[in-house]
Design an enzyme around this catalytic site. Structure first.
Site, short mmCIF file in Angstrom:
data_model
loop_
_atom_site.label_atom_id
_atom_site.label_comp_id
_atom_site.label_asym_id
_atom_site.label_seq_id
_atom_site.Cartn_x
_atom_site.Cartn_y
_atom_site.Cartn_z
N HIS A 95 3.45 62.24 30.43
CA HIS A 95 2.83 61.04 30.54
C HIS A 95 2.60 60.66 31.80
CE1 HIS A 95 6.73 60.14 32.68
NE2 HIS A 95 7.54 60.67 31.76
N HIS A 100 4.16 61.90 35.10
CA HIS A 100 3.94 63.15 35.63
C HIS A 100 2.65 63.15 36.16
CE1 HIS A 100 6.48 63.59 32.08
NE2 HIS A 100 7.35 64.30 33.02
N CYS A 139 25.05 67.12 32.36
CA CYS A 139 24.05 66.19 31.76
C CYS A 139 22.85 67.18 31.30
CB CYS A 139 23.76 65.27 32.51
SG CYS A 139 22.42 64.44 31.67
N CYS A 159 19.55 65.85 32.80
CA CYS A 159 19.33 66.23 34.16
C CYS A 159 19.56 67.65 34.45
CB CYS A 159 20.37 65.58 35.10
SG CYS A 159 20.25 63.75 35.07
N CYS A 172 25.69 59.54 32.06
CA CYS A 172 24.83 59.51 32.92
C CYS A 172 23.90 58.28 33.20
CB CYS A 172 24.11 60.65 32.58
SG CYS A 172 22.20 61.05 33.53
N HIS A 191 20.18 59.02 32.15
CA HIS A 191 19.98 59.38 30.67
C HIS A 191 20.59 58.14 29.71
CE1 HIS A 191 18.21 62.79 32.69
NE2 HIS A 191 17.36 62.73 32.09
N LYS A 201 12.26 52.81 34.11
CA LYS A 201 11.41 54.00 34.73
C LYS A 201 10.78 54.53 33.48
CE LYS A 201 12.02 58.84 35.95
NZ LYS A 201 12.43 60.05 35.52
N LYS A 241 10.47 60.11 29.20
CA LYS A 241 10.51 60.63 27.86
C LYS A 241 11.90 60.36 27.04
CE LYS A 241 9.61 64.61 29.69
NZ LYS A 241 9.01 65.94 30.22
#
Ligand code: MSP
Length: 507
Positions: free
Chosen positions: A18, A21, A126, A129, A143, A146, A295, A298
């Protein structure tokens, strides 16, 4: 010759790329292209992180064996740099045989040096992560990145004596105040180290997907350790028969976002020291691109596909936007409207129109001939400023500040047109020399701007130089006033940034 080696993080292949990146990849490419212009020997590494639980589970969900899955999806990741015109030198995949072999050698060295021991670990892991979390880091037991509840894992595995590196790392940070940039990230990393370092588990037991621990193949190397080592491993096999470490290690600059700061700024230098390697030259930690204050990620699902943006606006516009939208280093909220607005205001109007107007005026008032002029005109100072300031800013990774400086030049050329009014000069034969001067200065300023912008706009810059009949040699020394050669045959240039219908763009 100066060596310039730059890396992006290697991206997880649990789904497709996305815009977040693309962001790091674009920045790395801009820096690489700029250093090439300065005559440096460059090496730009990017690639994919293919081991670990996260990737393994997605493959499982899709009913594929992990190797088949990663081979398929790796193609989408190879497309990412191509899509945004990122001209990398090597694309590493952690499933490459050369990488796996090197990881084993590397951790064997750490083992032989006495920094690895066996112990029982119990902790909260996690998978998002790929990291053990301390209770204190969790928010409502989840987390914070996430939003998922970590899994309790208890197993016997191999530990890395990170604690042994607290002092050496503090000394390193003290000796090299620009080791991590920006400064507030340096402070963050340093205080983490100061707060005390705990040994961490460097392997996982009974995992089918990863690099086997060389002295105990019932375990695989922890995915983060496997991944970090890519920055060195790539140099050993990217070019057959060549060991690029001689040229490029430790001349490396790592680009990464703040979420993976500890791995890069603390664990990685410690692993290198433990294996007997020199630490990287520098790390630059940038912020997050946020969409509606969240943020882009994904796991959150608010992704913007770079493919869609490039289709509508072209890769140069996406590159430009990436560095203009947010000051590199800071977090920043982005919207698609802001991309559209910037495209029209800065690329189509400030730059595109200027090229069209300048070439049209040369065609009309001087029969397509750039006048021969010497001496100082009104724009030399601004060109000189670009020549001086851009490298200084890019040396500290300020990709946003550097393009600001070039934009000052573009704006001052526009102002120059408004102030000197060439269309009025053209009516007065007695002011013919003034008109020559103005047309030359505009062409010269645009030529210098094109060379300076070529790292950002690799497709557009040569079009500008061609429209002005000038050399396409992008060497940085050409960002110098007075290098425009008086040529003939200049025709009004086609629009560089055609209108995009906001409706199409939104769709
Ligand atoms: N595989 C690890 C990195 C290993 S490097 C030895 C990883 N992968 S990732 O796919 O999650 O990519 C993280 C990186 O992607 C970030 O460090 C950053 O470079 C980039 N970004 C992903 N999303 C981003 C934003 N929303 N904003 C800015 N950068 C982002 O972590």
């Amino acid at each position: 010759m100066t060596s310039f080696y730059i890396t992006t993080p290697i991206y997880y292949v649990n789904s497709t790329p996305h815009i977040g990146h693309a962001y790091t990849t674009i920045a790395a490419d801009i820096l690489t292209r700029h250093h090439k212009q300065r005559g440096d020997e460059t090496f730009f590494l990017t690639g994919t992180d293919e081991h670990g639980s996260k990737v393994y589970r997605v493959a499982e969900e899709q009913g594929l064996d992990p190797k088949t899955y990663v081979d398929q999806i790796a193609e989408a990741w190879r497309e990412l740099p191509r899509l945004v015109d990122a001209d990398y030198d090597f694309f590493i995949r952690t499933t490459d045989e050369g990488h796996k072999r090197f990881v084993q050698e590397f951790i064997q060295r750490i083992y032989d040096n006495g920094y690895i021991y066996r112990d029982v670990y119990s902790g909260l892991y996690c998978v998002g992560c790929e990291e053990f979390k301390a209770e204190a880091e969790l928010v409502d037991g989840k987390c914070p990145i996430h939003g998922t509840v970590p899994e309790r894992i208890e197993e016997t595995n191999y530990f890395f004596k990170l604690s042994a590196f607290q002092q050496p790392l503090l000394e390193l940070y003290d000796a090299r105040p620009d080791f991590v940039l920006p400064r507030f990230r340096y402070n963050e990393a340093r205080s983490f180290i100061e707060g005390g370092l705990q040994d961490f588990s460097l392997s996982r037991a009974g995992h089918p997907w990863g690099v086997p621990v060389p002295w105990d193949d019932s375990q695989v190397v922890y995915v983060w350790v496997d991944a970090l080592i890519n920055y060195v491993s790539a140099l050993t096999y990217a070019r057959e028969g060549e060991d690029l470490r001689e040229k490029f290690w430790p001349e490396v600059r790592h680009l990464l976002a703040k979420d993976i700061l500890r791995f890069h700024c603390v664990f990685w230098p410690a692993l290198l020291l433990a294996a007997g390697y020199e630490v990287p030259k520098q790390l630059f930690v940038h912020g997050w691109l946020l969409l509606d204050d969240t943020k882009i990620s994904k796991s959150v699902g608010n992704v913007i596909d770079p493919l869609d943006l490039v289709d509508v606006y072209g890769s140069d516009a996406v590159r430009f936007w990436a560095v203009r939208a947010v000051s590199f280093g800071q977090d920043g909220n982005v919207t698609l409207d802001s991309l559209h607005e910037r495209y029209e205001r800065e690329l189509a109007n400030d730059l595109g129109n200027l090229v069209s107007r300048t070439t049209a005026m040369i065609a009309r008032y001087r029969d397509g001939r750039i006048p021969a002029i010497t001496g100082d005109g009104g724009v030399s100072d601004v060109i000189e400023a670009v020549k001086r300031e851009v490298p200084t800013r890019l040396d500290v990774f300020d990709v946003t500040g550097a393009v600001d400086v070039v934009w000052d030049l573009v704006r001052s050329l526009n102002k120059h047109v408004e102030q000197t009014k060439p269309w009025e000069l053209a009516k007065d034969e007695a002011r013919s020399a003034d008109l020559d001067r103005v047309l030359y200065d505009l062409a010269d300023g645009l030529r210098a701007a094109a060379v300076a912008l070529s790292a950002y706009l690799p497709r557009t810059a040569p079009l500008i130089l061609r429209a002005l009949g000038q050399s396409e040699d992008l060497a940085w020394e050409n960002v110098e006033p007075g290098r425009t050669v008086p040529v003939e045959g200049i025709e009004p240039a086609a629009p560089l940034f055609p209108r995009v219908d906001p409706q199409t763009a939104a769709a």
